[in-house]
Design an enzyme around this catalytic site. Structure first.
Site, PDB file in Angstrom:
ATOM      1  N   CYS A 191       6.795  -3.067   9.157  1.00 34.05           N
ATOM      2  CA  CYS A 191       6.233  -4.400   9.328  1.00 34.05           C
ATOM      3  C   CYS A 191       7.301  -5.392   8.865  1.00 34.05           C
ATOM      4  CB  CYS A 191       4.964  -4.555   8.486  1.00 34.05           C
ATOM      5  SG  CYS A 191       5.225  -4.353   6.710  1.00 34.05           S
ATOM      6  N   GLU A 219       0.677  -2.730  -4.962  1.00 38.10           N
ATOM      7  CA  GLU A 219       0.189  -4.058  -4.565  1.00 38.10           C
ATOM      8  C   GLU A 219      -1.033  -4.455  -5.380  1.00 38.10           C
ATOM      9  OE1 GLU A 219      -2.204  -6.165  -0.960  1.00 38.10           O
ATOM     10  OE2 GLU A 219      -0.665  -4.727  -0.342  1.00 38.10           O
ATOM     11  N   THR A 261      -3.774  -5.631   1.303  1.00 33.63           N
ATOM     12  CA  THR A 261      -3.351  -6.029   2.658  1.00 33.63           C
ATOM     13  C   THR A 261      -3.223  -4.874   3.634  1.00 33.63           C
ATOM     14  OG1 THR A 261      -0.993  -5.905   2.068  1.00 33.63           O
ATOM     15  CG2 THR A 261      -2.103  -8.036   1.760  1.00 33.63           C
ATOM     16  N   SER A 264       1.974   6.607   1.255  1.00 35.25           N
ATOM     17  CA  SER A 264       1.678   5.392   2.011  1.00 35.25           C
ATOM     18  C   SER A 264       0.180   5.202   2.263  1.00 35.25           C
ATOM     19  CB  SER A 264       2.422   5.417   3.349  1.00 35.25           C
ATOM     20  OG  SER A 264       2.023   4.342   4.171  1.00 35.25           O
ATOM     21  N   ASN A 274      -1.099   2.671   3.921  1.00 36.26           N
ATOM     22  CA  ASN A 274      -1.169   2.287   5.326  1.00 36.26           C
ATOM     23  C   ASN A 274      -1.059   3.511   6.228  1.00 36.26           C
ATOM     24  OD1 ASN A 274       1.140   1.419   7.680  1.00 36.26           O
ATOM     25  ND2 ASN A 274      -0.844   0.399   7.723  1.00 36.26           N
ATOM     26  N   SER A 279       5.439   1.593   7.007  1.00 34.56           N
ATOM     27  CA  SER A 279       6.497   1.956   6.060  1.00 34.56           C
ATOM     28  C   SER A 279       7.390   3.072   6.604  1.00 34.56           C
ATOM     29  CB  SER A 279       5.869   2.404   4.732  1.00 34.56           C
ATOM     30  OG  SER A 279       4.941   3.452   4.952  1.00 34.56           O
TER      31      SER A 279
END
Length: 315
Positions: A12, A126, A167, A241, A243, A290
């Site tokens: 990203c 995060e 996020t 990860s 995500n 990622s």
């Protein structure tokens, strides 16, 4: 057997910015410390460490003085910046703009007296940074169905409350959690107020802010479509990860013949065979926000060279 790489996969913009920034810094000034893995992908971290990046823990960071330290896209809590100032540490800050804006919003609501809930994973870098914006008083909710009493018993349903999201979480889970919390707040209010003439002002203020990065959420439909177009899907991502876990499930839901790997050494021959031992017609290679594109290309080339060759079909 055709091998397709999903060109919509890969870093990203926040991760890409951090990678570019750290490479530029090392080219200009030499080796550099990174507070935590710069990206949750072991292969990419290894590549950057060969260029001079040294990954350190928060405990190691506390022992440093008079040096330079890189802040990754995940962001950091205020305590990190305070410590850097005290120890004369120059921070090269590559916090993702989306994360930085979320940090600011959490602080604003906290300062206004709101109870802060975060849909995310406890201990995720995060989330640590987000919790730091409200004196580590945020309540982190992992289970959208509110099935974990250890999470829900911390919530004060009489307080005005705001829900945010890490996020990189899934939108489906966020909106499920939002609906479930709204129901519980409504039930709690009904139980506390038997007088039908009770004014609306008594109802606790509950707000939900969808703070999931659109670069993450917008990939869902594209990945699902890509997965359906291929007979077999190889999803490449780091084991750490968050995500990656979310997007892998998107692919798996669209195509049951989807397999998670971190690198090409984990590929298995059986994945590319049909029940009659013939090769699948197409393989799709995709990944997380990622996952570097070069790793996915490397995996695709390995599949072509090792599993799609004529000698493999005849073996």
């Amino acid at each position: 057997m055709k091998v397709n790489v999903d060109m919509n996969s890969g870093f990203c913009f926040g991760v890409q910015f951090a990678i570019d920034r750290v490479e530029d810094e090392m080219k200009a000034s030499g080796p550099l410390y990174s507070l935590g893995d710069i990206v949750h992908n072991a292969v990419e971290v290894e590549r950057l460490e060969k260029l001079g990046l040294k990954t350190i823990t928060i405990e190691e960071f506390k022992t440093l003085k008079n040096t330079r330290v890189f802040i990754r896209a995940h962001g950091e809590p205020p305590s990190t910046y305070k410590l850097a100032l005290e120890n004369n540490i120059e921070l090269i800050d590559a916090t993702c703009p989306v994360v930085m804006k979320l940090q600011q919003r959490i602080k604003e609501f906290y300062d206004r007296g709101y109870q802060v809930l975060i849909y995310g994973r406890e201990g995720h870098p995060e989330v640590i940074g987000l919790c730091g914006q409200c004196n580590n008083e945020a309540i982190v909710l992992k289970h959208a169905d509110l099935s974990d009493r250890g999470e829900t018993e911390k919530i004060d349903f009489s307080r005005k409350t705001v829900l945010f999201s890490q996020t990189t979480k899934d939108t489906t889970g966020f909106y499920e959690l939002k609906a479930n919390l709204e129901n519980v707040f409504r039930e709690h209010h009904a139980a506390q107020n038997f007088d039908s003439a009770a004014t609306e002002s008594i109802v606790p203020d509950f707000q939900a802010k969808d703070t999931i990065c659109r670069q993450v959420s917008n990939r869902d439909q594209k990945l699902a479509a890509f997965s359906k177009e291929n007979e077999c899907v190889i999803f490449v991502a780091g084991r750490k990860s968050s995500n990656g876990k979310v997007l892998f499930e998107v692919c798996k839901d669209a195509n049951s013949n989807t397999h998670f790997i971190e690198n090409q050494s984990e590929l298995e021959r059986a994945w590319f065979l049909r029940p009659d031992d013939s090769l699948v017609e197409s393989v799709g290679v995709c990944g997380a926000t990622s996952t570097p594109m070069w790793v996915m290309q490397q995996v695709a080339e390995h599949i072509r060279a090792t599993f799609a060759a004529e000698r493999f079909v005849q073996s």
